[in-house]
Design a protein around this motif. Sequence first.
Motif, PDB file in Angstrom:
ATOM      1  N   PHE A   1       0.856  -1.190   0.000  1.00 20.84           N
ATOM      2  CA  PHE A   1       0.000   0.000   0.000  1.00 20.84           C
ATOM      3  C   PHE A   1       0.891   1.238   0.000  1.00 20.84           C
ATOM      4  O   PHE A   1       1.600   1.492   0.965  1.00 20.84           O
ATOM      5  CB  PHE A   1      -0.858  -0.039   1.271  1.00 20.84           C
ATOM      6  CG  PHE A   1      -1.828   1.096   1.427  1.00 20.84           C
ATOM      7  CD1 PHE A   1      -2.661   1.480   0.396  1.00 20.84           C
ATOM      8  CD2 PHE A   1      -1.926   1.772   2.638  1.00 20.84           C
ATOM      9  CE1 PHE A   1      -3.576   2.526   0.561  1.00 20.84           C
ATOM     10  CE2 PHE A   1      -2.829   2.809   2.813  1.00 20.84           C
ATOM     11  CZ  PHE A   1      -3.651   3.187   1.774  1.00 20.84           C
ATOM     12  N   ASP A   2       0.870   1.984  -1.089  1.00 23.19           N
ATOM     13  CA  ASP A   2       1.742   3.155  -1.211  1.00 23.19           C
ATOM     14  C   ASP A   2       0.985   4.387  -0.709  1.00 23.19           C
ATOM     15  O   ASP A   2       0.486   5.191  -1.495  1.00 23.19           O
ATOM     16  CB  ASP A   2       2.178   3.327  -2.664  1.00 23.19           C
ATOM     17  CG  ASP A   2       3.132   4.499  -2.822  1.00 23.19           C
ATOM     18  OD1 ASP A   2       3.601   5.063  -1.810  1.00 23.19           O
ATOM     19  OD2 ASP A   2       3.413   4.872  -3.984  1.00 23.19           O
ATOM     20  N   VAL A   3       0.949   4.539   0.590  1.00 24.04           N
ATOM     21  CA  VAL A   3       0.160   5.628   1.171  1.00 24.04           C
ATOM     22  C   VAL A   3       0.736   6.989   0.788  1.00 24.04           C
ATOM     23  O   VAL A   3       0.025   7.991   0.745  1.00 24.04           O
ATOM     24  CB  VAL A   3       0.050   5.438   2.705  1.00 24.04           C
ATOM     25  CG1 VAL A   3       1.353   5.745   3.396  1.00 24.04           C
ATOM     26  CG2 VAL A   3      -1.074   6.287   3.295  1.00 24.04           C
ATOM     27  N   SER A   4       2.025   7.031   0.455  1.00 18.42           N
ATOM     28  CA  SER A   4       2.624   8.296   0.003  1.00 18.42           C
ATOM     29  C   SER A   4       1.961   8.824  -1.262  1.00 18.42           C
ATOM     30  O   SER A   4       2.041  10.021  -1.543  1.00 18.42           O
ATOM     31  CB  SER A   4       4.104   8.112  -0.339  1.00 18.42           C
ATOM     32  OG  SER A   4       4.790   7.399   0.629  1.00 18.42           O
TER      33      SER A   4
ATOM     34  N   PRO B   1      -0.421  12.110  -0.599  1.00 18.52           N
ATOM     35  CA  PRO B   1       0.081  13.488  -0.636  1.00 18.52           C
ATOM     36  C   PRO B   1       0.850  13.825  -1.907  1.00 18.52           C
ATOM     37  O   PRO B   1       0.830  14.985  -2.342  1.00 18.52           O
ATOM     38  CB  PRO B   1       0.983  13.578   0.609  1.00 18.52           C
ATOM     39  CG  PRO B   1       1.354  12.162   0.938  1.00 18.52           C
ATOM     40  CD  PRO B   1       0.152  11.342   0.531  1.00 18.52           C
ATOM     41  N   VAL B   2       1.521  12.868  -2.512  1.00 13.71           N
ATOM     42  CA  VAL B   2       2.268  13.201  -3.735  1.00 13.71           C
ATOM     43  C   VAL B   2       1.299  13.574  -4.856  1.00 13.71           C
ATOM     44  O   VAL B   2       1.472  14.590  -5.535  1.00 13.71           O
ATOM     45  CB  VAL B   2       3.195  12.050  -4.172  1.00 13.71           C
ATOM     46  CG1 VAL B   2       3.887  12.399  -5.489  1.00 13.71           C
ATOM     47  CG2 VAL B   2       4.237  11.765  -3.095  1.00 13.71           C
TER      48      VAL B   2
ATOM     49  N   LEU C   1      -4.897  -0.059   7.372  1.00 11.27           N
ATOM     50  CA  LEU C   1      -4.561   0.658   6.137  1.00 11.27           C
ATOM     51  C   LEU C   1      -5.606   1.722   5.817  1.00 11.27           C
ATOM     52  O   LEU C   1      -5.269   2.805   5.323  1.00 11.27           O
ATOM     53  CB  LEU C   1      -4.409  -0.316   4.970  1.00 11.27           C
ATOM     54  CG  LEU C   1      -3.354  -1.408   5.146  1.00 11.27           C
ATOM     55  CD1 LEU C   1      -3.078  -2.083   3.801  1.00 11.27           C
ATOM     56  CD2 LEU C   1      -2.067  -0.875   5.738  1.00 11.27           C
TER      57      LEU C   1
ATOM     58  N   LEU D   1      -7.352   3.400   8.001  1.00 14.41           N
ATOM     59  CA  LEU D   1      -7.083   4.512   8.920  1.00 14.41           C
ATOM     60  C   LEU D   1      -5.868   5.318   8.441  1.00 14.41           C
ATOM     61  O   LEU D   1      -5.868   6.558   8.480  1.00 14.41           O
ATOM     62  CB  LEU D   1      -6.835   3.964  10.331  1.00 14.41           C
ATOM     63  CG  LEU D   1      -8.075   3.327  11.003  1.00 14.41           C
ATOM     64  CD1 LEU D   1      -7.646   2.424  12.157  1.00 14.41           C
ATOM     65  CD2 LEU D   1      -9.042   4.401  11.498  1.00 14.41           C
ATOM     66  N   ALA D   2      -4.854   4.618   7.979  1.00 15.63           N
ATOM     67  CA  ALA D   2      -3.660   5.314   7.484  1.00 15.63           C
ATOM     68  C   ALA D   2      -3.995   6.179   6.278  1.00 15.63           C
ATOM     69  O   ALA D   2      -3.497   7.299   6.134  1.00 15.63           O
ATOM     70  CB  ALA D   2      -2.572   4.291   7.128  1.00 15.63           C
TER      71      ALA D   2
ATOM     72  N   ALA E   1      -5.740   9.293   7.414  1.00 13.67           N
ATOM     73  CA  ALA E   1      -4.788  10.185   8.081  1.00 13.67           C
ATOM     74  C   ALA E   1      -3.877  10.885   7.080  1.00 13.67           C
ATOM     75  O   ALA E   1      -3.488  12.034   7.269  1.00 13.67           O
ATOM     76  CB  ALA E   1      -3.953   9.388   9.095  1.00 13.67           C
ATOM     77  N   ALA E   2      -3.538  10.191   6.010  1.00 16.69           N
ATOM     78  CA  ALA E   2      -2.657  10.787   4.995  1.00 16.69           C
ATOM     79  C   ALA E   2      -3.368  11.796   4.118  1.00 16.69           C
ATOM     80  O   ALA E   2      -2.726  12.472   3.319  1.00 16.69           O
ATOM     81  CB  ALA E   2      -2.046   9.680   4.132  1.00 16.69           C
TER      82      ALA E   2
ATOM     83  N   VAL F   1     -10.542   9.558  12.964  1.00 14.31           N
ATOM     84  CA  VAL F   1      -9.285   9.986  12.330  1.00 14.31           C
ATOM     85  C   VAL F   1      -9.543  11.110  11.332  1.00 14.31           C
ATOM     86  O   VAL F   1      -8.776  12.075  11.242  1.00 14.31           O
ATOM     87  CB  VAL F   1      -8.571   8.787  11.671  1.00 14.31           C
ATOM     88  CG1 VAL F   1      -7.392   9.258  10.815  1.00 14.31           C
ATOM     89  CG2 VAL F   1      -8.062   7.819  12.746  1.00 14.31           C
TER      90      VAL F   1
ATOM     91  N   ALA G   1      -9.729  14.164  13.187  1.00 13.96           N
ATOM     92  CA  ALA G   1      -8.425  14.555  13.723  1.00 13.96           C
ATOM     93  C   ALA G   1      -7.570  15.267  12.691  1.00 13.96           C
ATOM     94  O   ALA G   1      -6.694  16.050  13.039  1.00 13.96           O
ATOM     95  CB  ALA G   1      -7.694  13.313  14.253  1.00 13.96           C
ATOM     96  N   VAL G   2      -7.799  14.989  11.409  1.00  5.49           N
ATOM     97  CA  VAL G   2      -7.027  15.673  10.365  1.00  5.49           C
ATOM     98  C   VAL G   2      -7.858  16.737   9.653  1.00  5.49           C
ATOM     99  O   VAL G   2      -7.498  17.189   8.561  1.00  5.49           O
ATOM    100  CB  VAL G   2      -6.420  14.681   9.339  1.00  5.49           C
ATOM    101  CG1 VAL G   2      -5.405  13.770  10.021  1.00  5.49           C
ATOM    102  CG2 VAL G   2      -7.492  13.863   8.634  1.00  5.49           C
TER     103      VAL G   2
END
Lengths: 347, 347, 347, 347
Positions: free
Chosen positions: D251-254, D257-258, D284, D286-287, D290-291, D330, D333-334
Motif C-alpha cells: 500500500f503506497d500511502v505516500s 500526498p504526492v 490501512l 485509517l492510514a 490520516a494521509a 481519524v 483529527a485531520v
Amino acid sequence: MIIVMKRGASPEQIDSVVARIKALGLGAHLSSGEERVIVGVVGTPLPPTLDDEFESHDGVERVVRITKKYKLTGWDFHPQKTIIDVRGVTIGGDEVVVIAGPCSVESEEQTLATARAVSAAGAKILRGGAYKPRTSPYEFRGLGERGLQILASARDETGMAIITEVMTPADIDLVGKYTDIFQIGARNSQNYLLLEEVGKAGKPVMIKRGLSMMLEEWLLAAEYVMAQGNPDVILCERGIRTFEPSTRNTFDVSAVPVIQGMSHLPIFVDPSHAAGKRALVGALALAGVAAGADGLMIEVHPNPDQALSDGAQSLTIPQFDALMPRLAAVANAVGRALPVREAAPVG
Amino acid sequence: MIIVMKRGASPEQIDSVVARIKALGLGAHLSSGEERVIVGVVGTPLPPTLDDEFESHDGVERVVRITKKYKLTGWDFHPQKTIIDVRGVTIGGDEVVVIAGPCSVESEEQTLATARAVSAAGAKILRGGAYKPRTSPYEFRGLGERGLQILASARDETGMAIITEVMTPADIDLVGKYTDIFQIGARNSQNYLLLEEVGKAGKPVMIKRGLSMMLEEWLLAAEYVMAQGNPDVILCERGIRTFEPSTRNTFDVSAVPVIQGMSHLPIFVDPSHAAGKRALVGALALAGVAAGADGLMIEVHPNPDQALSDGAQSLTIPQFDALMPRLAAVANAVGRALPVREAAPVG
Amino acid sequence: MIIVMKRGASPEQIDSVVARIKALGLGAHLSSGEERVIVGVVGTPLPPTLDDEFESHDGVERVVRITKKYKLTGWDFHPQKTIIDVRGVTIGGDEVVVIAGPCSVESEEQTLATARAVSAAGAKILRGGAYKPRTSPYEFRGLGERGLQILASARDETGMAIITEVMTPADIDLVGKYTDIFQIGARNSQNYLLLEEVGKAGKPVMIKRGLSMMLEEWLLAAEYVMAQGNPDVILCERGIRTFEPSTRNTFDVSAVPVIQGMSHLPIFVDPSHAAGKRALVGALALAGVAAGADGLMIEVHPNPDQALSDGAQSLTIPQFDALMPRLAAVANAVGRALPVREAAPVG
Amino acid sequence: MIIVMKRGASPEQIDSVVARIKALGLGAHLSSGEERVIVGVVGTPLPPTLDDEFESHDGVERVVRITKKYKLTGWDFHPQKTIIDVRGVTIGGDEVVVIAGPCSVESEEQTLATARAVSAAGAKILRGGAYKPRTSPYEFRGLGERGLQILASARDETGMAIITEVMTPADIDLVGKYTDIFQIGARNSQNYLLLEEVGKAGKPVMIKRGLSMMLEEWLLAAEYVMAQGNPDVILCERGIRTFEPSTRNTFDVSAVPVIQGMSHLPIFVDPSHAAGKRALVGALALAGVAAGADGLMIEVHPNPDQALSDGAQSLTIPQFDALMPRLAAVANAVGRALPVREAAPVG
C-alpha cells in the motif's frame, strides 16, 4: 548542477537560491525562459548533497546533477580498463576467468575434491566461505580460520588463487593472511567502514552487488575501496530483489554492459546466487558470458544435497564439467577466450 | 515441513527423500494422493536449510516450511508485548513515543536548539548522528565522539533520552558510553556481526528495516540481537526501495500491522527517510500513527536548507511544532496517547 | 491443497474447515503433528480461489496450493514442445528466429527499406506497429490500416512473415486481415477480453510479458488464448520494472529457462524494450540467445534519430547487420541454428 | 528541455544536436561550462519523445525534460481542486467519502444485504463487480448484466450511488445504462482505448493505479479520459507490486500526498486490494484517511468465507460497522468530515 525553478517562482525565491550558491563560493548563471527560470551552478567542488538541499528550497521544482558522484571508478578519471593480476591469473583482460568452488568450506576433503575437479575443468580461482553471513542466527556460520587454512591447502595443491569473504573489520588481518582476493558480500556492500578497512589491506577486493543496489551506488561502494589507494576492485552481479518468486533473485544481466559503459573495473557475474536453483545456473552463466562478463563465480559442491549452505544452487562436479566447454564456446563466439583443459583420453 | 513430490516421481526418488529425512533423525509420513505423493517431515530440530536442500532433490516439486524461522521475536515464544523503559520513557505501551532531532549532529548550538524545541513540543527522545553512513565517500561523515558528547549535553539539559547510530563493532564501546539506545541503520540491517556485538552491549537496540528487507528477514535480524540475551529491540520502518521515483523510498505502512501480528516487539516508523521530502513527512507521520505505530522518528533541523545531511527531508522547528498536535489528535482517534506540551501562554 | 492450522487452533476451527471442504464435495485428510494440525484437501475440481478463502478462515495459518493454476500451457497437459509454422518459418524448433523491424510503421519507404535490410541480414519476420499504445495521449499513435497495408506490401516484396500489435477487440478483424501473428503488448497482457477475442481469430498470438507480471500470471494469460482452442501462443520477455534506473526495464533473462521448465510454449526475448538504449541491445540479445531463447524481437530503423517512437532503442541497419553474425555464433555455441545470409561479394 | 553533452563532445556532435533542434522549429541556447556544453531547447510544442531521441544522439550524456508530460490533470492548467457530484455525494470536498460493497455481485440477496448494512454505517457509494477480470480463465467472471440490474435495485432501495467496473469498450454502453461511476481496474489502467472510450461516456471515471504504475503514468492515464472532455476523474491507490510477500500488494500511502501535490483530481485509497487480508484492512484504511485521502473503497461481504472472489480481504458487516466510527475519528483529527450514522438505540 542545474536548478529548475517552479513556474511563477518569485524573484525573492530566485535571489535566495543565488545567494546560497554564492555563499558556497560557486557561480550562478540565470537563464529565463518563457515559463520559468533555470539556474546553472558553476565551479567546484560541489558539496555532495547540494542537490538534496536545493530540492527542498522554496520555489525550486527540480535539481539536476550533471557531474557524476563517482570519480575513481569512472572512465573520466581512468581511461584504461583495469587489469588485475592474481597469482598469474589476469582479470579484466581478454580471458573470461572462472571462479568456482563450494559455498562454504565444510571440510578438507570436500574442499580439496572440489578444487581438484574445478581446476581440472579450467577454473582458475577457488571460492569457499570460511565466514558465512546467514539470514538466521541458527544456521551454519562457517569454519573460521580452519576454513581459511583448508583453502590455503587447496591453493598449495592445485595452484589456484583463492577468494573468500570477510564480514567485519576485525577479521581483515586474519583473512588477509590467507586469501588472494577479499570478497565483500551483498549484504555488506554498503558497510562503508568494512569497505574502507579492506581497501587498506593491499589485496584485490570483489564487491558483490547489494540486493537493491543501483549501479551508481555500487560504483560508490567501490569508490570507498579505491579512495584508500587500492585500484584492484572487481564487481560481481549476483541478482537483485524483485517481485518475481521463481528465482531466488532476478539476474540483472544488463548490469554487465551498463557497468562497462560507466567504469573501467572488471565485472563478473554469479549465476548461482541469482538463480538459487541448480537447473538454472547453466543458462544464466552462458547469458553472462554472452553479455560480455569478465568472469564468472559458480558454486560447485561434490555432494550438493548435503551441503551446509546453498546446496540447492550448487552444481555437481559432473554438471560443472559439462558446462565449462559450453561457456568456452560462447566466450569464443563473442570474441573472448575461456581456456578449458582437454579431457584426458579414456583408457 | 512438507515435501511435495512431482507428478510421476519414481519410487526411488521418494525412497531417497525418506532416507535423507531418516538420516537426520527425523520422521517421514507419506501421503499418496491421486496425482502425487506428499511427504511430511516430523521431529526437531529441523536443519534451517533443509527446505533449500530438498527443493533441488530429484523428484521434488516444492517444499513448504511450516515452522517459522524466527523464534525469540515471535509471539509463540513471548506472548506479551515487549515494553522497554528508557530513562522513564515507556516504549511499546499505550503512548506513541516521538523521537526527533537532526539527521547529523553538526554543532552544539544546532543540536541544543533542536533538542529544546522538540522536547518542548512533546518529543521524548533525541536523535542525532555522530557516525553517518554515506553513499559516497566524499560526503560529511559525522563529528564522531564530539557528536556523542554534544548529544549527552543535550540530554543533560533537556532530560530527553538519546539515540544514535553505531556503524561498526569497534565503535560499540565508545557509542555505548553515551547513548541510551543504539540505532542500526538500514544499510547495516544484515550486518550480522554488528547485530551480535551490539546485542551484547546491554542497551536497547533499534533496527531500521533494510531497503529490500522482507519482514521475516527483519525479525531474523532482531533475532541476532535477542539471541545474545538482549530483549530490548525496537523495529523502525523507513521505506523500501521500489520502482516509484517520486519519493526517496516507498513507505510501507502495512509493515506496522503485519509486524504486530508476527512479533511482540515495538514498531516505529520514520517518515523522514521514507519520504525524502519535507512536504510529505507530515502526511506519512499521521498515517503511521493511524496504522498503529508505537512511535515515530522524525528529522528536525533549525535550518534545514543548510543541513550537512538530509536537509531536504528535515522539518523546520515551526513545522514540527505544528505537526505534533495533529499527531496527538490522530493518536487519540485510534485509542493511543501522545501527550503534547501545552504552548506556554504568551505575555 | 494443504491447509496448515495455527498452533493451538481449536477443535471447532478445525471442524469448520473440514465442514467447508466437505460442503464443496471434496475430501479432507487430517494429520496431527506435535505442534499443529494439517488438513489435506483431496478431490477435484478445486475452486480456483479456495486458497484465498481458507487463508482468512479462523484458525488457519497458511494454505499451500499444490496443483498448478495453469493447465493447457504446462508440460503436464502437453508434453511436446509447441512448434508453430508461420509462412514456412518454424517457431519453437532448433532454429532461433529473428523478428526485426521498426517500432512503428511510419511510411512505406521507411518500412520497406527496413524490411529489405533485415531480411537480407537473416531476419525471418517483420515487426512494425500500426496501432501504438502510448503512455501519453499526445504522442504518435500509428498509421492504423494504412500501416497494415504497408506491412503487407513489405511481406509481398520480401517474403517475410509479419507481426503487428492489436490493442482492442474491435480491431481484431481488421488487423487479422493483414497480419500473420497478433502481438499483445505488455500493457495489455492482462486485458483478458482482448486475449480471449484474439484467441478466437485463428492466427498465432505473441504475448509480451507485463511490466510486473509473475511468470505464472503470464502462463495464465496464455491460458486465456489457448482456452479458445488456439494452441499457437508465443511468449516474449521484454524486461520488468524494478528500482534500477539505468535501463528502461530490467531484462529478466532467467525467464527463458524458467518458462522452458514450466511450459511447452516458445519463448522469445525483446532486448530493445528491455534496454531502452541502442548501445545495450546487442549484449542483451546475445545473452538471450545464450540462455536458450527460441527467438528474438529487435527494433531496427533506417534513421532512428528521427523515429516517431522508440528511436533511442532502435538499432541502425548497419548495427543490425553487424549483430546478426554474432547472434549466429552464439546460437551455434549453444547448439542452435541461426542462419545468416552470406554477405554478397563486393564488386 | 536541457541536453547535457558528454565531456569532450566534438563540435560536430554539438552542431548536429543544434541542427536537429532547429529543424523542429525550436530554439537552441548553448552554455559552455568548464567541463562540458549544455544545450537548452526553447519553444513549443516539444515532440513528446524528443527526450528519448536525444538520449541516444551521439555525444549526448543526458536529457532533462523540464515541462511535465501531463497537462489537464495538473495544477498548472486547473488550479482548483476537482469536485464531483454524484447523486448528491460530493467527491473531492471536505468530506471523506466511503465506497463499500462486495468484490463481486453474486446475488440480489447478498448485494442488498451488504448495501443496506454499509449504507446504514455511513457509506455513500456501493461497489460491486458485474464483470470481473480474473488472473485465471477458470475463475468466476461475474454475473454480467444481471449483476448491473442488482446494483441498480440496491441503488433504488438505499439511495446510494453505484460504481462498477467496465473491462472493454464494447461493454461501455451497457454498463453506462446502470452505473453512476465507471471503474477502470488496475490491469486496465493502461488500456488506452478503453480509457478514451469511457472518457466519452459522460459519467465520472475512477482509475485504479496499475500494479507497477509510476504516478506520472497514472496522471497520463487520467489525461486520456480528460482529453475526451470528461473532467470527472477519480484516482484510487490500491497497492503496488514489490518484493514483500506478506501483503497482496504494498500500500503506497505516500501516493496520497504526492498526487495531491501534482494534481487537482480526488484521490481515494483501496485498503482491501492493497492488504489482501481482512485483518490488515482497518489499519490501512485509517492510514489512508490520516494521509489525507478524499475517500476509501472497502470490500464488505455478508459472508466473506463463501465469497466467489476476494473473500480473504473482505470485511464482515460487523467489522465494517466497527471500523466506520474509527475512520470518522481519524478524519476529524485531520480536519475532515466523515459522517457516520448513529447506531439505533437497542430495544
